[in-house]
Design an enzyme around this catalytic site. Structure first.
Site, PDB file in Angstrom:
ATOM      1  N   ARG A 108       0.852  -1.187   0.000  1.00  0.00           N
ATOM      2  CA  ARG A 108       0.000   0.000   0.000  1.00  0.00           C
ATOM      3  C   ARG A 108       0.882   1.228   0.000  1.00  0.00           C
ATOM      4  NH1 ARG A 108      -4.905   0.628   4.128  1.00  0.00           N
ATOM      5  NH2 ARG A 108      -3.395   0.226   5.738  1.00  0.00           N
ATOM      6  N   THR A 112      -0.968   7.496  -0.908  1.00  0.00           N
ATOM      7  CA  THR A 112      -2.207   7.434  -1.699  1.00  0.00           C
ATOM      8  C   THR A 112      -3.101   6.265  -1.282  1.00  0.00           C
ATOM      9  OG1 THR A 112      -1.182   5.977  -3.317  1.00  0.00           O
ATOM     10  CG2 THR A 112      -0.972   8.340  -3.714  1.00  0.00           C
ATOM     11  N   ASP A 204      -2.457  -3.647  12.785  1.00  0.00           N
ATOM     12  CA  ASP A 204      -1.812  -4.061  11.537  1.00  0.00           C
ATOM     13  C   ASP A 204      -1.591  -5.574  11.581  1.00  0.00           C
ATOM     14  OD1 ASP A 204       0.344  -2.614   9.275  1.00  0.00           O
ATOM     15  OD2 ASP A 204       0.388  -4.766   9.673  1.00  0.00           O
ATOM     16  N   ASP A 207       2.060  -6.838  10.960  1.00  0.00           N
ATOM     17  CA  ASP A 207       2.966  -6.565  12.088  1.00  0.00           C
ATOM     18  C   ASP A 207       2.661  -7.476  13.275  1.00  0.00           C
ATOM     19  OD1 ASP A 207       4.470  -4.656  10.852  1.00  0.00           O
ATOM     20  OD2 ASP A 207       3.346  -2.958  11.661  1.00  0.00           O
TER      21      ASP A 207
HETATM   22  N1  URA Z   1      -4.435  -3.595   7.152  1.00  0.00           N
HETATM   23  C1  URA Z   1      -4.252  -3.979   8.426  1.00  0.00           C
HETATM   24  O1  URA Z   1      -3.351  -4.754   8.714  1.00  0.00           O
HETATM   25  N2  URA Z   1      -5.084  -3.486   9.370  1.00  0.00           N
HETATM   26  C2  URA Z   1      -6.088  -2.646   9.103  1.00  0.00           C
HETATM   27  O2  URA Z   1      -6.824  -2.246  10.016  1.00  0.00           O
HETATM   28  C3  URA Z   1      -6.266  -2.247   7.758  1.00  0.00           C
HETATM   29  C4  URA Z   1      -5.439  -2.744   6.797  1.00  0.00           C
END
Ligand code: URA
Length: 213
Positions: A108, A112, A204, A207
């Site tokens: 990502r 953007t 995330d 992570d």
């Molecule tokens: N990606 C993630 O890992 N967590 C989110 O909340 C949104 C996208």
């Protein structure tokens, strides 16, 4: 007449919801998060593969020969969106070990929030296969939409999308771009924030799965 395929499947089985709640807890260790994701993915596979094609084979029981049904796992392809898709992929492969696997590398762009492709590797003969795309979070939908667009170039027989969590914005974006692709999820959370994170969500996923933050 065959009823239309529902486009959003929320898998609300108590086992799935229980494990998802444990994963949301910010105190869950990397180890527990990964184990729970694995277990959850294998439970979700039960629902996602409910209508998978089967073939008849002859089997000899200790008493006689009979005709029975098996899944042709080789016709199924699980496509993992790197890197967070890996966690779901492992759980799904634990219950469908014969499935083929493809990978799409998308990141990502932090400014953007659009998806940028850096890797694409699929099995051969994709036009003969049913594809199940996996990514834990359907947030803006940008990665999922880009992945499905790319896969459609190979004309697979069907495409489904599986995530752990999504939000109304993600579902709407996916359905608008790909109305023919059903979405399977364990929950639809309240909303997306300005940074593209799902609220309340679980943070995330990559992570938390890999302990990178
Ligand atoms: N990606 C993630 O890992 N967590 C989110 O909340 C949104 C996208």
């Amino acid at each position: 007449m065959t009823p239309p395929t529902p486009r959003l499947h929320v898998i609300d089985h108590p086992l799935v919801q229980h494990k998802l709640t444990l994963m949301r807890n910010k105190e869950a260790s990397t180890n527990s998060f990964r184990r729970l994701l694995n277990e959850l993915a294998s439970l979700m596979t039960y629902e996602v593969t409910r209508d998978v094609a089967m073939q008849e084979v002859q089997v000899e029981t200790p008493l006689e020969t009979m005709t029975a049904r098996v899944i042709d796992g080789k016709k199924l392809v699980f496509v993992s969106i790197l890197r967070a898709g890996t966690g779901i992929l492992d759980g799904m492969l634990s219950v469908v070990p014969g499935a083929r696997v493809g990978h799409i590398g998308l990141y990502r762009d932090p400014k953007t929030l659009t998806a940028v492709e850096y890797y694409f590797k699929m099995p051969q003969d994709m036009h003969e296969r049913d594809v199940i795309v996996v990514d834990p979070m359907l947030a803006t939908g940008n990665s999922a939409i880009a992945a499905v667009e790319r896969l459609k170039e190979l004309s697979p027989k069907s495409i489904k999308f599986v995530c752990l969590l999504t939000c109304p914005e993600g579902v709407a974006a996916m359905h608008k771009a790909h109305p023919d692709v059903p979405v399977y999820t364990a929950a639809v959370d309240r909303q997306l924030n300005d940074h593209g994170y799902i609220l309340p969500g679980l943070g995330d996923a990559g992570d938390r799965m890999f302990g990178t933050k």
